[in-house]
Design a protein around this motif. Structure first.
Motif, PDB file in Angstrom:
ATOM      1  N   PHE A 143     -54.514 -21.763  37.781  1.00 56.73           N
ATOM      2  CA  PHE A 143     -53.611 -20.897  36.835  1.00 56.73           C
ATOM      3  C   PHE A 143     -53.430 -19.414  36.939  1.00 56.73           C
ATOM      4  O   PHE A 143     -54.540 -18.948  37.187  1.00 56.73           O
ATOM      5  N   PHE A 144     -52.400 -19.147  36.782  1.00 55.14           N
ATOM      6  CA  PHE A 144     -52.027 -17.501  36.938  1.00 55.14           C
ATOM      7  C   PHE A 144     -51.606 -16.838  35.570  1.00 55.14           C
ATOM      8  O   PHE A 144     -50.398 -17.294  35.265  1.00 55.14           O
ATOM      9  N   ILE A 196     -41.855 -22.297  47.041  1.00 59.05           N
ATOM     10  CA  ILE A 196     -41.628 -22.302  48.220  1.00 59.05           C
ATOM     11  C   ILE A 196     -42.736 -22.686  49.178  1.00 59.05           C
ATOM     12  O   ILE A 196     -42.528 -23.228  50.220  1.00 59.05           O
ATOM     13  N   GLY A 197     -43.856 -22.491  48.656  1.00 56.99           N
ATOM     14  CA  GLY A 197     -45.189 -22.798  49.261  1.00 56.99           C
ATOM     15  C   GLY A 197     -45.291 -24.334  48.985  1.00 56.99           C
ATOM     16  O   GLY A 197     -46.835 -24.425  49.126  1.00 56.99           O
ATOM     17  N   LYS A 248     -45.908 -25.872  46.324  1.00 53.24           N
ATOM     18  CA  LYS A 248     -46.434 -26.100  44.944  1.00 53.24           C
ATOM     19  C   LYS A 248     -45.492 -26.601  43.901  1.00 53.24           C
ATOM     20  O   LYS A 248     -44.200 -26.366  44.032  1.00 53.24           O
ATOM     21  N   GLY A 261     -40.464 -15.107  39.594  1.00 55.59           N
ATOM     22  CA  GLY A 261     -40.234 -14.914  41.153  1.00 55.59           C
ATOM     23  C   GLY A 261     -41.746 -15.409  41.765  1.00 55.59           C
ATOM     24  O   GLY A 261     -41.571 -16.130  42.712  1.00 55.59           O
ATOM     25  N   THR A 262     -42.712 -15.431  40.986  1.00 55.88           N
ATOM     26  CA  THR A 262     -43.813 -15.760  41.629  1.00 55.88           C
ATOM     27  C   THR A 262     -43.773 -17.242  41.676  1.00 55.88           C
ATOM     28  O   THR A 262     -44.018 -17.862  42.626  1.00 55.88           O
ATOM     29  N   SER A 296     -33.830 -16.184  41.886  1.00 54.92           N
ATOM     30  CA  SER A 296     -34.716 -16.419  42.836  1.00 54.92           C
ATOM     31  C   SER A 296     -35.186 -18.241  42.754  1.00 54.92           C
ATOM     32  O   SER A 296     -35.804 -18.535  43.397  1.00 54.92           O
ATOM     33  N   PRO A 339     -31.647 -20.724  45.363  1.00 47.88           N
ATOM     34  CA  PRO A 339     -32.013 -21.849  46.388  1.00 47.88           C
ATOM     35  C   PRO A 339     -32.761 -23.011  46.028  1.00 47.88           C
ATOM     36  O   PRO A 339     -33.067 -23.679  46.858  1.00 47.88           O
ATOM     37  N   ASP A 372     -58.516 -22.087  38.735  1.00 46.78           N
ATOM     38  CA  ASP A 372     -57.938 -21.740  40.260  1.00 46.78           C
ATOM     39  C   ASP A 372     -56.513 -22.014  40.390  1.00 46.78           C
ATOM     40  O   ASP A 372     -55.881 -21.424  41.417  1.00 46.78           O
ATOM     41  N   ILE A 409     -49.289 -26.021  39.661  1.00 50.19           N
ATOM     42  CA  ILE A 409     -49.945 -24.699  39.385  1.00 50.19           C
ATOM     43  C   ILE A 409     -49.216 -24.099  38.042  1.00 50.19           C
ATOM     44  O   ILE A 409     -48.112 -24.483  37.675  1.00 50.19           O
ATOM     45  N   GLY A 432     -41.884 -18.340  44.501  1.00 49.07           N
ATOM     46  CA  GLY A 432     -42.545 -18.141  45.610  1.00 49.07           C
ATOM     47  C   GLY A 432     -43.641 -19.517  46.016  1.00 49.07           C
ATOM     48  O   GLY A 432     -43.887 -19.978  46.929  1.00 49.07           O
ATOM     49  N   LEU A 433     -44.253 -19.864  44.840  1.00 46.32           N
ATOM     50  CA  LEU A 433     -45.202 -20.963  44.804  1.00 46.32           C
ATOM     51  C   LEU A 433     -44.500 -22.154  45.252  1.00 46.32           C
ATOM     52  O   LEU A 433     -45.004 -22.981  45.998  1.00 46.32           O
ATOM     53  N   ASP A 443     -41.477 -11.036  36.759  1.00 43.63           N
ATOM     54  CA  ASP A 443     -42.441 -11.258  37.873  1.00 43.63           C
ATOM     55  C   ASP A 443     -43.093 -12.828  38.052  1.00 43.63           C
ATOM     56  O   ASP A 443     -43.224 -13.437  38.964  1.00 43.63           O
ATOM     57  N   LEU A 445     -34.982 -24.372  43.606  1.00 41.03           N
ATOM     58  CA  LEU A 445     -36.442 -24.434  43.840  1.00 41.03           C
ATOM     59  C   LEU A 445     -37.090 -25.418  42.924  1.00 41.03           C
ATOM     60  O   LEU A 445     -36.673 -25.328  41.834  1.00 41.03           O
TER      61      LEU A 445
END
Lengths: 271, 351
Positions: free
Chosen positions: B49-50, B68-69, B71, B61-62, B93, B97, B47, B26, B65-66, B58, B99
């Motif tokens: 790409f953010f 953690i999910g 990705k 941080g996002t 973040s 952890p 889909d 991602i 989170g990805l 942010d 990540l």
């Protein structure tokens, strides 16, 4: 896992007792904000969320992010009582080598998915988890709790834009609006009002509730699940130090653990 | 003719290619996808790409989170905004952890050019290297960039990669390979070895070539991984060469030079010199002019080699002037004054 309101109220009393005992034993930590969050956390972990304490990494589980990481004792209390780890650990809060650190750390405490403690960072991470879940077409719900002092952090508003822009509707944020922060009343330190209007203006579905009434907590969490196309913010009006008369609404107990005397007095009230 | 390749162009292209086979990749960008070259991935995989807008904190941080999910997020922006603006987000973040987030930042160093000091990131290595769990990489050319991006995609954990705005000469050809924490030894010199990364690598190679004409055997090591540093190779070079020079497009404070100095000081304290930006901010100008102004040329490396070799020949006698008792007593008096003040405060607090 649906429990009656009466049962939840009974559990919440025990959660408060555990919070106070572990903080007193640790002799430091954040009492007021742990108590204000206790009912919401009880509702999430003992009624609303799909999770399995015996399988903390279950792929389809709902996720909870404690963005106001200093309320860790409340999170540890519900995780321990749910069965993620032995409640014997409570007496080891904040001690060297303990699985219960001062602020939540992923990989250290079973059931903790996100490391928090530095304020303002949880919502961004919750967004990321929610986006990953959407990409994988999973049905999981992502919950994140913020403090009202915490929303003074600019990153919260960056993340607020992201959640609305990417229509992250599998996300539900809860604002523990207890009105106090470490230096005083939130609106004396740095005004955050009007909160509902601000979140609405950022494109969120906003619900206001009494954060100590289980009927309201549960119905707002259900309503949030029905909303599509936008994230939901539940603004929970709470009382800092809730449940212990001499701590309620007192700034003093933001970052102070109860003394032995205070603990005994508090336990007498709660039991 | 020297072939030049932009490390950011290679990054953008490889990422778009890797996206085909690896659906977990991602990509996030903070309104600079055209410059960081993530735009190619965005075009191919909208889909996954953010664009996070101008919001680097942010974005980090996002990305966390990805990860953690489950990705594999690649977060890109300019080096100064990635490592400076969002440093604490990377710390809290991502690194705490541990990540699986890849931060690939373009526009590192002063060769950003005309944009000036606000945009010249000469602190990113320092800021990233200090974080536990973080891996820090700066590829030496286009080919190495490809090898780096492929390698880190399969590696689990936080990684920081710096790419450059400026195109620079191709050094390797084809698959040069890359292993995290393994330096590429071009040659270990009998007289001196130059350790460099990124844009300074080809300058180090040119310097070594010219020094050889004068009979100086100067080696070159490409330390594309700055953390974890290839300690074994550096100590081997120290043992053989007896003198080291580091060269980097970064502050001399807490970059590769500092990392090498730390290893030498604790294991084999031989003479060394650091080529880098000497505790100053950048300013506007053409990249070439800036490299000259801040002392980042082949000539500067050669001068550092000469200086370090003269230290090597010199005696080991200490040139430090001992502090006299008189000086100490003056300092002592001042200390007493300030400690009295602290004592007063302490007393007040106790009351």
């Amino acid at each position: 896992m649906s429990k009656s309101i009466k049962e939840l109220e009974r559990i919440a009393v025990q959660i408060r007792i555990d919070i106070l005992k572990m903080l007193s034993e640790a002799d430091s930590g954040h009492t007021g904000g742990s108590l204000s969050a206790a009912d919401i956390l009880t509702a999430l972990y003992f009624s609303k969320m799909r999770h399995d304490p015996n399988n903390p990494n279950w792929n389809e589980r709902d996720i909870f992010v404690l963005s106001k990481g200093h309320a860790a004792p409340a999170l540890y209390a519900v995780l321990g009582k749910s069965g993620y780890f032995s409640t014997d650990n409570f007496s080891r809060l904040r001690k060297l080598g303990s699985i219960l650190r001062g602020h939540p750390v992923r990989g250290i405490t079973p059931g903790v998915d996100v490391s928090t403690g530095s304020l303002g960072q949880g919502l961004s991470q919750a967004n990321g988890i929610a986006l990953a879940s959407k990409i994988d077409n999973k049905k999981k719900r992502i919950y994140v709790m913020l403090g009202d002092g915490e929303v003074q952090e600019g990153q919260v508003w960056e993340a607020a834009m992201t959640a609305a822009h990417y229509k992250i509707d599998n996300l539900c944020a809860i604002l523990d609006n207890n009105g106090l922060q470490i230096d005083g009343h939130v609106n004396d330190v740095m005004s955050v009002d009007p909160l509902p209007e601000k979140w609405k203006a950022f494109g969120w579905n906003v619900i206001e509730i009494d954060g100590h009434k289980f009927e309201e907590i549960l119905s707002s969490l259900d309503k949030a699940e029905e909303i599509t196309g936008k994230p939901t913010m539940i603004i929970a009006h709470t009382i800092k130090g809730k449940g212990v008369s001499f701590m309620e609404g007192k700034v003093k107990y933001h970052g102070v653990a109860p003394t032995q005397d205070e603990l005994e007095k508090a336990l007498k009230e709660l039991r | 003719m020297t072939i030049k390749l932009g490390t950011r162009e290679v990054y953008g292209n490889i990422l778009a290619e890797l996206g085909e086979e690896n659906k977990d990749i991602i990509v996030l960008d903070a309104d600079l996808s055209g410059s960081t070259r993530t735009s190619e991935f965005a075009r191919k995989f909208p889909d996954r790409f953010f664009n996070m807008g101008v919001a680097e904190q942010d974005m980090m941080g996002t990305a966390a989170g990805l990860a953690i999910g489950d990705k594999i997020p690649f977060a890109s922006t300019f080096a100064i905004f990635a490592t400076g603006r969002a440093w604490e987000q990377i710390r809290q973040s991502i690194c705490l952890p541990n990540l699986n987030v890849k931060i690939v930042a373009s526009h590192g160093g002063i060769t950003v050019g005309e944009d000036g000091g606000s945009h010249h990131c000469i602190e990113d290595i320092a800021l990233m290297r200090v974080l536990p769990n973080m891996t820090v990489i700066v590829p030496g050319d286009g080919y190495e960039t490809e090898a780096v991006v492929r390698t880190v995609t399969d590696y689990k954990g936080p990684v920081y990669i710096r790419t450059s705005r400026e195109k620079f000469p191709v050094i390797y050809s084809g698959d040069c390979g890359f292993e995290i924490g393994k330096a590429k030894i071009h040659h270990i010199g009998k007289d001196v070895t130059i350790i460099a990364y990124g844009l300074m690598l080809h300058k180090a190679l040119d310097a070594a070539k010219n020094l050889r004409k004068e009979g100086i055997d100067a080696g070159v090591i490409n330390s594309s991984t700055i953390k974890p540093l290839d300690k074994e190779t550096i100590l081997e070079a120290a043992r053989v060469s007896g003198a080291l020079v580091t060269a980097e497009e970064h502050s001399i404070i807490n970059g590769l030079g500092s990392a090498v100095a730390e290893i030498l000081a604790e294991n084999n304290p031989i003479p060394m010199k650091r080529v880098g930006i000497r505790d100053r901010f950048g300013m506007s100008g053409k990249s070439k002019e800036l490299l000259e102004h801040y002392g980042l040329t082949e000539r500067d490396i050669i001068k550092a080699v000469r200086d370090v070799m003269s230290m090597k020949k010199g005696s080991c006698q200490s040139r430090i002037t001992p502090i006299t008792n008189q000086k100490l007593s003056i300092k002592g008096r001042k200390l007493q004054d300030s400690s009295r003040f602290t004592a007063e405060i302490a007393e007040k607090i106790q009351k």
